[in-house]
Design a protein around this motif. Structure first.
Motif, PDB file in Angstrom:
ATOM      1  N   UNK A   1     -24.592  50.425 -54.916  1.00 49.73           N
ATOM      2  CA  UNK A   1     -24.871  51.812 -54.524  1.00 49.73           C
ATOM      3  C   UNK A   1     -23.592  52.659 -54.514  1.00 49.73           C
ATOM      4  N   UNK A   2     -22.446  52.001 -54.429  1.00 47.74           N
ATOM      5  CA  UNK A   2     -21.160  52.702 -54.355  1.00 47.74           C
ATOM      6  C   UNK A   2     -20.311  52.452 -55.604  1.00 47.74           C
ATOM      7  N   UNK A   3     -20.987  52.056 -56.692  1.00 45.70           N
ATOM      8  CA  UNK A   3     -20.324  51.746 -57.967  1.00 45.70           C
ATOM      9  C   UNK A   3     -19.269  50.657 -57.816  1.00 45.70           C
ATOM     10  N   UNK A   4     -19.560  49.672 -56.994  1.00 45.31           N
ATOM     11  CA  UNK A   4     -18.651  48.558 -56.762  1.00 45.31           C
ATOM     12  C   UNK A   4     -19.388  47.246 -57.001  1.00 45.31           C
ATOM     13  N   UNK A   5     -18.617  46.189 -57.129  1.00 44.93           N
ATOM     14  CA  UNK A   5     -19.166  44.837 -57.176  1.00 44.93           C
ATOM     15  C   UNK A   5     -18.263  43.960 -56.310  1.00 44.93           C
TER      16      UNK A   5
END
Length: 176
Positions: free
Chosen positions: A72-76
């Motif tokens: 959702x926060x463009x992270x992994x």
């Protein structure tokens, strides 16, 4: 690296190639004082060492669930582990987060809050894991690049064990 980028600065270290030299690069269109501070911290980490470094071990349980939340926060989880919580980035991210908090506290609507009240508001809003709230909008109105620092805090909330996240919050409170 900067030609088509919002990147503000970069430190290139050549010591790994047995050349005792490093280069600081700054994007003249976007850098600021914090960029210089951040990149100099990387210089200190390289030439002074572990006094400016800290390794945080992430809990690898439930990586699939964490990846779902981080997406959702463009992270992994890999990005969080290898970027935010790498031994050289953690300290600089923490410093940037503290700077961002101080800048936000200067806004008129937050001036009457004590440091503790403001930090609790900050923590409560970011731990909701939602970027669509007034505090986040206020933070990003100061500098849209503070989004990385917001993401850092949210990633810490998602990926750190409860006790380690509580210690991070306590450390932040003490430094504000």
């Amino acid at each position: 690296a900067f030609k088509n980028s919002e990147k503000r600065g970069m430190f290139i270290d050549l010591t790994k190639f047995n050349v005792n030299i490093g280069f600081l690069f700054f994007n003249v269109k976007t850098y600021n004082d914090r960029t210089v501070y951040h990149e100099w911290t990387h210089v200190f980490q390289t030439y002074i060492g572990d006094k400016f470094e800290k390794l945080i071990e992430l809990n690898e349980k439930n990586i699939l669930l964490k990846n779902k939340e981080l997406k959702k926060f463009n992270l992994s989880f890999d990005i969080v582990q290898n970027f935010f919580f790498s031994k050289k980035e953690y300290i600089t991210r923490l410093d940037n987060l503290i700077y961002m908090i101080h800048q936000t506290q200067k806004l008129e609507k937050y001036k009457n809050l004590s440091d503790l009240e403001f930090f609790n508001l900050f923590k409560d809003e970011l731990c909701k894991k939602d970027l669509n709230n007034i505090l986040i909008k206020d933070i990003l109105s100061i500098d849209k690049n503070f989004l990385v620092d917001v993401q850092f805090f949210i990633a810490a909330y998602i990926c750190l064990d409860g006790e380690i996240f509580t210690k991070l919050c306590f450390d932040l409170q003490q430094r504000i």
